[in-house]
Scaffold this motif. Structure first.
Motif, PDB file in Angstrom:
ATOM      1  N   ASP A 372       0.761  -1.121   0.143  1.00  0.00           N
ATOM      2  CA  ASP A 372       0.170   0.059  -0.122  1.00  0.00           C
ATOM      3  C   ASP A 372       0.713   1.386  -0.048  1.00  0.00           C
ATOM      4  O   ASP A 372       0.450   2.138  -0.717  1.00  0.00           O
ATOM      5  CB  ASP A 372      -1.051   0.005   1.228  1.00  0.00           C
ATOM      6  CG  ASP A 372      -2.164  -1.038   1.109  1.00  0.00           C
ATOM      7  OD1 ASP A 372      -2.374  -1.416  -0.237  1.00  0.00           O
ATOM      8  OD2 ASP A 372      -2.789  -1.417   2.081  1.00  0.00           O
ATOM      9  N   SER A 376       0.858   3.987  -3.135  1.00  0.00           N
ATOM     10  CA  SER A 376      -0.119   4.812  -2.202  1.00  0.00           C
ATOM     11  C   SER A 376      -0.285   5.888  -3.407  1.00  0.00           C
ATOM     12  O   SER A 376      -1.612   6.550  -3.203  1.00  0.00           O
ATOM     13  CB  SER A 376       1.019   5.943  -1.580  1.00  0.00           C
ATOM     14  OG  SER A 376       1.959   6.204  -1.814  1.00  0.00           O
ATOM     15  N   ILE A 379      -3.056   4.524  -5.332  1.00  0.00           N
ATOM     16  CA  ILE A 379      -4.394   4.089  -4.644  1.00  0.00           C
ATOM     17  C   ILE A 379      -5.253   5.506  -4.206  1.00  0.00           C
ATOM     18  O   ILE A 379      -6.306   5.545  -4.263  1.00  0.00           O
ATOM     19  CB  ILE A 379      -3.856   3.405  -3.356  1.00  0.00           C
ATOM     20  CG1 ILE A 379      -3.610   2.121  -3.496  1.00  0.00           C
ATOM     21  CG2 ILE A 379      -5.227   3.351  -2.076  1.00  0.00           C
ATOM     22  CD1 ILE A 379      -2.675   1.378  -2.438  1.00  0.00           C
ATOM     23  N   SER A 380      -4.605   6.436  -3.875  1.00  0.00           N
ATOM     24  CA  SER A 380      -5.075   7.880  -3.612  1.00  0.00           C
ATOM     25  C   SER A 380      -5.726   8.479  -4.777  1.00  0.00           C
ATOM     26  O   SER A 380      -6.922   9.101  -4.621  1.00  0.00           O
ATOM     27  CB  SER A 380      -4.047   8.873  -3.226  1.00  0.00           C
ATOM     28  OG  SER A 380      -2.943   9.264  -4.063  1.00  0.00           O
ATOM     29  N   ASP A 385      -6.738  -0.213  -6.235  1.00  0.00           N
ATOM     30  CA  ASP A 385      -7.284  -0.605  -4.996  1.00  0.00           C
ATOM     31  C   ASP A 385      -6.180  -0.757  -3.872  1.00  0.00           C
ATOM     32  O   ASP A 385      -5.345  -1.405  -4.043  1.00  0.00           O
ATOM     33  CB  ASP A 385      -8.425  -1.858  -4.780  1.00  0.00           C
ATOM     34  CG  ASP A 385      -9.523  -1.423  -5.985  1.00  0.00           C
ATOM     35  OD1 ASP A 385     -10.095  -0.037  -5.815  1.00  0.00           O
ATOM     36  OD2 ASP A 385     -10.021  -2.360  -6.404  1.00  0.00           O
ATOM     37  N   PRO A 386      -6.648  -0.691  -2.453  1.00  0.00           N
ATOM     38  CA  PRO A 386      -5.693  -0.893  -1.477  1.00  0.00           C
ATOM     39  C   PRO A 386      -5.483  -2.515  -1.791  1.00  0.00           C
ATOM     40  O   PRO A 386      -6.483  -3.384  -1.953  1.00  0.00           O
ATOM     41  CB  PRO A 386      -6.429  -0.532  -0.038  1.00  0.00           C
ATOM     42  CG  PRO A 386      -7.174   0.464  -0.636  1.00  0.00           C
ATOM     43  CD  PRO A 386      -7.663   0.282  -2.026  1.00  0.00           C
ATOM     44  N   CYS A 387      -4.408  -2.912  -1.188  1.00  0.00           N
ATOM     45  CA  CYS A 387      -4.147  -4.381  -1.249  1.00  0.00           C
ATOM     46  C   CYS A 387      -4.981  -5.366  -0.560  1.00  0.00           C
ATOM     47  O   CYS A 387      -5.407  -4.851   0.579  1.00  0.00           O
ATOM     48  CB  CYS A 387      -2.915  -4.777  -0.639  1.00  0.00           C
ATOM     49  SG  CYS A 387      -2.070  -6.566  -0.613  1.00  0.00           S
TER      50      CYS A 387
END
Length: 813
Positions: A372, A376, A379-380, A385-387
């Protein structure tokens, strides 16, 4: 020169070490003996180190246990006149070990370097003692510390070998050494600075392979507590058997995927030198064992073994931000590498939308944090998607060098798992096609391994695991029939039936290995109290392949549990008519669950006991025929009663006799009221494709209301005596019309009825004798002459045989 490695169980105590010496006495070549730590010692050393670093004074207790194990071995193995010398050797080592542990306690810290320095004493102590014992019995034996020959880097905990330096030292040593037997401690080595390193748990195998390679040995023998590499873990799969011959590559695949009998890195050194490995059993030295070489000898089966790795976590990285972006996979694996996390399993969707990797549970939290963090930005921005972390999984794999030459193996593997409701989370297959791997839920591993082993190794023999509720009159006959026919089924139909659980209204008994049916009544009598909820929960918790719940009760609450079994892929076989004659919604739901989960739901004995009525009807409908009309005598008990009721016997006595013979339900009102027949005709109507409820059926009862309103069997039979004239008048009317009394069920034009009828001589029902049933199906194909099924329709023996037939149907499916 032969290299022999003996594992921890092989040198667990003095008695086992004597067996090792006996094995060595039969060898003729020059020998190298590599020894593991005594069984349990490495774990004690790790505990001692961890306790010392945690400032727990109990580390001294662990140290005392280590000392005691080795003192006991010396006392039992070494001659008394030489014991003092050996104790002195051991005391020097244990004194150094104590100093290391005291140091950990003082600083409250345990580094990987110090840990290696501590755990090495397991192998050092065992090899010193074993060397002295061998020299005492055989002679010309010397000890050599592996640390002086095997050179590694300084990756403490699991060091990498410098083979160039190591091979030079090994070759030089054996050029000068003249001993017939040389004993080495396994697992341990040293770096270029002389600091102790270790080769990883299981590293004693690796030590032996390293020495075999450096010394150009003729063979490497790994002596352990099992007779070779098995087709599956024999502790989980009872039918597993040793593999006679296997290739290096197959052995590497099996050991990588959890076959603990061989440490995976062991093969690499001897593979280069083409030195064969043989896995042998110290406790059964005459057993053939497993021979590992470049060649694999095929027995016609492309699959050599089935194995698994426990405690796996699946990490999934997914999102549109991965599609078409080069280097995403590289970034992911670099993150895991930087955290020193080993990736065991990899799969990626062809759409590039997701990447899935399998790692050990212990690394899961650290891996998620690192992944993550590395992604990051994406993801942001919502592009990735987050792991996703899924724990509680395991990897199963089928392995074989010749699998690539056989079509359909993947299909067989996955269909076999699917039939037993084993959900597959991820799949991987290497380009070499030596293994097919799948990630499944950890709770399903035992069922999966046994199911796959049965499919690929057991000559297509299918094991059925029965959970039998209701072992009264019919149930007893059913159990006896199974016991009588077990060998026949195994030899002729390749079906192996095991009864795992039995229950009556008072007691229940479970045995995962199968109940001995020769004396099952005594076993049940001495078992725990019956509990329906616990019986169900135990059945589901066992999670055995090809599980079948067999309901031989007339209990409504038991019939209401079928949905729980079907949803767990546990087949249901029942003679209990309540479920299939309950609300149509419930009946339909059970049928749908059976289809959805591909779980058999069989109830042939609901109608006609052992007669193939429902099965015949199903085949008619499946082949496109349509039923228009049904006429039937469906109660064997009522047919028996009215065939035996005459001017010489009372109605009461005949009903009583039918109960004694097991022709009626425990509550005879169920038969005599017509409810039982209503249920049966309703089931036939529904199986014909029509929707109907029980209260839609007209019941033309011949029973006086006062008889049906009784609350127990004693009152009921008393009422039959009181109403004797009523039954005599019915018989007289039939006799005067030259007819016979038959309780008939009918269905036509969407309407159904049951009732007592006067049957003339020209009717097919007139000559229906004893407890026989008869069914006439009028269909599109059988218009003028109906399809007729006739035969015994009541009795414990025939009902039990009908239940048995349903079980065999499942076995043959």
């Amino acid at each position: 020169m032969d290299i022999l490695k003996f594992g921890g169980t092989s040198v667990a105590n003095a008695q086992n070490i004597k067996l090792v010496i006996d094995i060595l006495k039969n060898k003729k070549n020059k020998l190298v003996v590599v020894v593991s730590a005594f069984s349990g010692v490495t774990d004690l050393l790790i505990q001692a180190a961890q306790k010392a670093a945690a400032l727990d004074n109990d580390y001294k207790v662990c140290l005392q246990q280590v000392n005691q194990k080795h003192s006991n071995a010396i006392s039992e193995l070494i001659n008394k006149n030489h014991q003092e010398t050996v104790f002195d050797l051991i005391n020097i080592q244990t004194s150094q070990l104590r100093t290391l542990l005291d140091g950990c306690y003082l600083v409250g810290e345990l580094s990987l370097r110090t840990s290696d320095a501590i755990v090495c004493y397991g192998e050092l102590l065992s090899s010193l003692i074993v060397a002295e014992a061998i020299n005492q019995e055989i002679g010309n034996t010397s000890f050599k510390d592996s640390r002086s020959l095997i050179i590694t880097d300084d990756s403490f905990g699991k060091a990498s070998v410098d083979f160039e330096a190591t091979n030079q030292r090994i070759a030089a040593f054996f050029d000068e050494n003249k001993s017939q037997i040389v004993v080495f401690p396994g697992f341990i080595a040293s770096d270029s600075k002389g600091q102790t390193t270790t080769l990883g748990r299981g590293g004693s195998d690796y030590t032996a392979a390293i020495i075999a390679n450096g010394a150009n040995a003729e063979i490497l023998e790994i002596w352990t507590d099992v007779s070779g590499i098995y087709t599956a873990n024999p502790r989980v799969v009872k039918q597993a058997k040793p593999i006679d011959y296997i290739s290096y590559q197959e052995a590497m695949e099996l050991s990588h995927f959890g076959a603990k009998v061989l440490y995976a890195p062991t093969i690499q050194p001897v593979l280069k030198s083409n030195i064969p490995i043989i896995i042998k059993n110290s406790f059964e030295p005459e057993a053939k064992g497993t021979y590992i070489s470049r060649q694999t000898i095929s027995n016609g089966n492309p699959v050599k073994g089935i194995t698994h790795i426990d405690k796996i976590t699946l990490l999934t990285l997914e999102g549109s931000g991965l599609i078409g972006v080069s280097g995403s996979s590289k970034r992911l694996f670099e993150v895991l590498s930087n955290e020193n996390i080993n990736v065991i399993f990899i799969t990626q969707a062809s759409s590039e939308h997701s990447i899935c990797v399998g790692i050990l549970n212990d690394n899961a939290d650290a891996a998620k944090i690192a992944i993550d963090k590395a992604f990051s930005l994406e993801i942001s921005q919502g592009r990735i998607d987050p792991c996703i972390v899924e724990k509680g999984l395991c990897i199963i794999a089928i392995v074989g060098e010749r699998m690539k030459n056989h079509q359909g193996l993947s299909g067989k593997m996955f269909s076999t798992l699917g039939k037993n409701n084993v959900n597959i989370r991820a799949i991987a297959q290497g380009a070499s096609e030596r293994n097919i791997s799948a990630v499944i839920n950890e709770k399903d591993v035992k069922k999966a391994l046994n199911t796959l082993h049965e499919r690929f190794f057991e000559d297509n023999t299918r094991q059925l695991n029965l959970f039998v509720m209701g072992v009264g009159n019919v149930g007893e006959k059913f159990i006896n029939q199974i016991n009588q026919q077990k060998k026949f089924l195994r030899d002729n139909l390749k079906i192996n039936i095991r009864v795992i659980a039995i229950s009556n209204s008072k007691k229940m008994h479970f045995d995962e290995d199968g109940i001995d049916l020769k004396d099952w009544k005594t076993t049940l009598k001495n078992s725990s109290d019956a509990n329906t909820e616990k019986f169900i929960s135990n059945t589901k918790a066992f999670n055995l392949r090809n599980s079948i719940f067999v309901d031989i009760t007339a209990n409504k609450s038991v019939s209401e549990t079928y949905n729980q079994f079907l949803m767990q892929n546990i087949a249901v076989v029942t003679c209990n008519k309540i479920a299939c004659s309950s609300d149509f919604e419930n009946y339909s739901n059970l049928k749908n669950l059976s289809r959805k989960y591909n779980t058999p739901f069989l109830f042939e004995t609901n109608v006609g006991a052992g007669l193939p009525i429902i099965d015949t009807l199903k085949n008619l409908i499946a082949s496109g025929d349509k039923v228009h009309k049904i006429q039937a005598v469906l109660s064997g008990s009522l047919n028996f009663i009215f065939n035996n009721f005459n001017e010489n016997s009372t109605f009461h006595d005949v009903v009583k006799e039918a109960g004694v013979l097991g022709f009626t339900e425990p509550d005879p009102k169920i038969d005599l009221s017509g409810v039982d027949v209503m249920r049966k005709i309703l089931i036939l109507i529904r199986e014909s494709g029509y929707q109907m409820e029980l209260n839609d059926i007209t019941n033309e009862s011949f029973m006086p209301e006062s008889c049906l309103e009784t609350n127990n069997n004693d009152d009921f039979f008393a009422s039959l005596k009181a109403k004797a004239s009523h039954f005599e008048n019915i018989y007289k009317e039939a006799n005067d019309k030259d007819c016979r009394l038959k309780y008939v069920a009918q269905f036509e034009n969407g309407k159904a009825s049951v009732g007592l009828q006067f049957i003339p001589k020209d009717h097919p029902f007139y000559n229906l004798e004893g407890k026989d049933n008869i069914v006439l199906f009028f269909t599109n194909r059988y218009l003028d002459q109906p399809l007729l099924i006739k035969g015994a329709g009541a009795g414990a023996e025939v009902t039990a045989s009908g239940i048995f037939a349903d079980v065999i149907r499942i076995g043959n499916n």
